[in-house]
Design a protein around this motif. Structure first.
Motif, PDB file in Angstrom:
ATOM      1  N   ASP A 110       0.793  -1.075  -0.118  1.00  0.00           N
ATOM      2  CA  ASP A 110       0.019   0.028   0.113  1.00  0.00           C
ATOM      3  C   ASP A 110       0.861   1.183   0.043  1.00  0.00           C
ATOM      4  OD1 ASP A 110      -2.038  -1.571   0.050  1.00  0.00           O
ATOM      5  OD2 ASP A 110      -2.652  -1.116   2.017  1.00  0.00           O
ATOM      6  N   LEU A 111       1.946   1.355   0.749  1.00  0.00           N
ATOM      7  CA  LEU A 111       2.724   2.634   0.949  1.00  0.00           C
ATOM      8  C   LEU A 111       3.574   2.746  -0.310  1.00  0.00           C
ATOM      9  CD1 LEU A 111       3.944   1.978   4.606  1.00  0.00           C
ATOM     10  CD2 LEU A 111       2.364   3.724   4.125  1.00  0.00           C
ATOM     11  N   LEU A 112       3.842   1.650  -0.886  1.00  0.00           N
ATOM     12  CA  LEU A 112       4.828   1.762  -2.041  1.00  0.00           C
ATOM     13  C   LEU A 112       3.885   2.376  -3.248  1.00  0.00           C
ATOM     14  CD1 LEU A 112       6.828  -1.526  -2.033  1.00  0.00           C
ATOM     15  CD2 LEU A 112       7.708   0.589  -1.787  1.00  0.00           C
ATOM     16  N   ALA A 113       2.859   1.780  -3.303  1.00  0.00           N
ATOM     17  CA  ALA A 113       1.649   2.376  -4.257  1.00  0.00           C
ATOM     18  C   ALA A 113       1.487   3.538  -4.161  1.00  0.00           C
ATOM     19  CB  ALA A 113       0.520   1.520  -4.466  1.00  0.00           C
ATOM     20  N   SER A 168      13.568   0.959   2.123  1.00  0.00           N
ATOM     21  CA  SER A 168      13.789   0.464   3.583  1.00  0.00           C
ATOM     22  C   SER A 168      12.842   1.106   4.588  1.00  0.00           C
ATOM     23  CB  SER A 168      15.284   0.248   4.064  1.00  0.00           C
ATOM     24  OG  SER A 168      15.586   1.636   3.843  1.00  0.00           O
ATOM     25  N   ASP A 169      12.873   2.469   4.520  1.00  0.00           N
ATOM     26  CA  ASP A 169      11.996   3.134   5.503  1.00  0.00           C
ATOM     27  C   ASP A 169      10.356   2.714   5.459  1.00  0.00           C
ATOM     28  OD1 ASP A 169      14.204   4.836   6.081  1.00  0.00           O
ATOM     29  OD2 ASP A 169      13.698   6.266   4.535  1.00  0.00           O
ATOM     30  N   LEU A 170       9.945   2.515   4.311  1.00  0.00           N
ATOM     31  CA  LEU A 170       8.684   2.099   4.199  1.00  0.00           C
ATOM     32  C   LEU A 170       8.333   0.695   4.842  1.00  0.00           C
ATOM     33  CD1 LEU A 170       7.477   3.550   0.749  1.00  0.00           C
ATOM     34  CD2 LEU A 170       6.976   4.539   2.826  1.00  0.00           C
ATOM     35  N   GLU A 171       9.359  -0.104   4.484  1.00  0.00           N
ATOM     36  CA  GLU A 171       9.408  -1.460   5.147  1.00  0.00           C
ATOM     37  C   GLU A 171       9.158  -1.322   6.675  1.00  0.00           C
ATOM     38  OE1 GLU A 171      11.811  -5.503   4.814  1.00  0.00           O
ATOM     39  OE2 GLU A 171      12.191  -3.908   3.223  1.00  0.00           O
ATOM     40  N   GLN A 172       9.863  -0.383   7.164  1.00  0.00           N
ATOM     41  CA  GLN A 172      10.175  -0.300   8.709  1.00  0.00           C
ATOM     42  C   GLN A 172       8.763   0.225   9.095  1.00  0.00           C
ATOM     43  OE1 GLN A 172      12.524  -1.193  10.887  1.00  0.00           O
ATOM     44  NE2 GLN A 172      10.962  -0.700  12.322  1.00  0.00           N
ATOM     45  N   ALA A 207       5.736  -0.254   7.491  1.00  0.00           N
ATOM     46  CA  ALA A 207       4.826  -1.433   7.542  1.00  0.00           C
ATOM     47  C   ALA A 207       5.215  -2.354   8.793  1.00  0.00           C
ATOM     48  CB  ALA A 207       5.216  -2.054   6.154  1.00  0.00           C
ATOM     49  N   GLU A 208       6.377  -2.505   8.967  1.00  0.00           N
ATOM     50  CA  GLU A 208       6.603  -3.614  10.265  1.00  0.00           C
ATOM     51  C   GLU A 208       6.007  -3.165  11.412  1.00  0.00           C
ATOM     52  OE1 GLU A 208      10.545  -5.782  12.232  1.00  0.00           O
ATOM     53  OE2 GLU A 208      10.683  -5.190  10.185  1.00  0.00           O
ATOM     54  N   THR A 209       6.166  -1.749  11.590  1.00  0.00           N
ATOM     55  CA  THR A 209       5.998  -1.035  12.778  1.00  0.00           C
ATOM     56  C   THR A 209       4.400  -1.516  13.154  1.00  0.00           C
ATOM     57  OG1 THR A 209       7.782   0.303  12.906  1.00  0.00           O
ATOM     58  CG2 THR A 209       5.829   0.850  14.425  1.00  0.00           C
ATOM     59  N   LEU A 210       3.554  -1.146  11.959  1.00  0.00           N
ATOM     60  CA  LEU A 210       2.135  -1.243  11.698  1.00  0.00           C
ATOM     61  C   LEU A 210       1.591  -2.503  12.040  1.00  0.00           C
ATOM     62  CD1 LEU A 210       1.363   1.587   9.244  1.00  0.00           C
ATOM     63  CD2 LEU A 210       1.057   1.730  11.457  1.00  0.00           C
ATOM     64  N   GLY A 211       2.161  -3.635  11.444  1.00  0.00           N
ATOM     65  CA  GLY A 211       1.665  -4.931  11.318  1.00  0.00           C
ATOM     66  C   GLY A 211       2.273  -5.779  12.480  1.00  0.00           C
ATOM     67  N   GLN A 212       3.305  -5.256  13.023  1.00  0.00           N
ATOM     68  CA  GLN A 212       3.872  -6.205  14.351  1.00  0.00           C
ATOM     69  C   GLN A 212       4.215  -4.931  15.285  1.00  0.00           C
ATOM     70  OE1 GLN A 212       6.767  -9.234  13.031  1.00  0.00           O
ATOM     71  NE2 GLN A 212       6.292  -8.573  10.832  1.00  0.00           N
ATOM     72  N   TRP A 213       3.424  -4.382  15.682  1.00  0.00           N
ATOM     73  CA  TRP A 213       3.438  -3.343  16.927  1.00  0.00           C
ATOM     74  C   TRP A 213       3.783  -4.339  18.303  1.00  0.00           C
ATOM     75  CZ3 TRP A 213      -0.742  -0.269  19.741  1.00  0.00           C
ATOM     76  CH2 TRP A 213      -0.115   0.743  20.480  1.00  0.00           C
ATOM     77  N   GLN A 214       5.053  -3.975  18.860  1.00  0.00           N
ATOM     78  CA  GLN A 214       5.193  -4.807  20.025  1.00  0.00           C
ATOM     79  C   GLN A 214       4.905  -4.226  21.386  1.00  0.00           C
ATOM     80  OE1 GLN A 214       6.816  -8.403  19.330  1.00  0.00           O
ATOM     81  NE2 GLN A 214       5.765  -7.634  17.507  1.00  0.00           N
TER      82      GLN A 214
END
Length: 211
Positions: free
Chosen positions: A84-87, A129-133, A135-142
């Protein structure tokens, strides 16, 4: 008889002071999430409270959580966040992460979560890599809860009399057939939705009919 350790289940979580302070302005805000812990996951609403986190998703996962465990929360379980973010960066370079979040999360939550992670500026300034980070934060909020609210607000008790010692048909103790245990005193815990009431009634009927 063997009695397994008891503790509060189907119960809201409390948070450590820093995260509690960050989220406290969002008290009353609810959003659908997918929460995972101990190889169990639930996709149901999460509610921010003035003490911590509640709502069906948190209550359900609390029955599997152990002190010290970390919860992994997907804030956008229906989205392919990275794609989504890439698009969005390609189609609308001047758009922001905040704009993206506002499409799927309550406005207050989206704004606060964005500020919490310092996601500023247009997406055209973000590397892959920023967008990947992001996405990871939103999808795997610890989140590591401080604990739970305990029996004061719990809906059930986990643990209790070991079921291996009981007849599944009569609820009688196998070695003491005139002694019965039913309901919450037994190590049986259901999910939300009336299952624990049903277990209490059904086990009571089974014991009553046999006695």
């Amino acid at each position: 008889l063997s009695v397994l350790p008891t503790r509060a289940g189907l119960v809201p979580f409390t948070l450590h002071p820093e995260l509690k302070e960050q989220l406290s302005p969002l008290s009353g805000v609810s959003c659908p999430v997918d929460v995972t812990c101990q190889n169990q996951h639930f996709r149901e609403p999460m509610l921010v409270t003035h003490r911590g986190l509640s709502g069906p998703s948190m209550l359900q996962i609390s029955s599997y959580w152990q002190p010290g465990d970390t919860l992994s929360v997907n804030l956008l379980p229906t989205q392919r966040i990275h794609e989504d973010l890439l698009a969005l960066r390609q189609q609308k370079p001047q758009s922001t992460v905040a704009h993206y979040l506002a499409q799927y999360l309550p406005k207050r939550f989206a704004q606060a979560y964005n500020e919490l992670h310092g996601w500023t500026g247009p997406l055209q300034g973000y590397k892959n890599s920023d967008l990947e980070q992001v996405a990871e934060t939103l999808g795997q909020w610890q989140i590591k809860p401080a604990g739970t609210e305990g029996y004061r607000t719990a809906e059930v008790t986990l643990g209790g009399v070991d079921t291996r010692q009981l007849s599944s048909k009569t609820m009688a103790v196998l070695e003491r057939p005139n002694l019965y245990f039913i309901g919450e005193v037994v190590d049986v815990t259901g999910h939300l939705g009336g299952h624990n009431f049903q277990w209490a009634w059904a086990s009571g009927v089974a014991a009553g009919n046999d006695a």
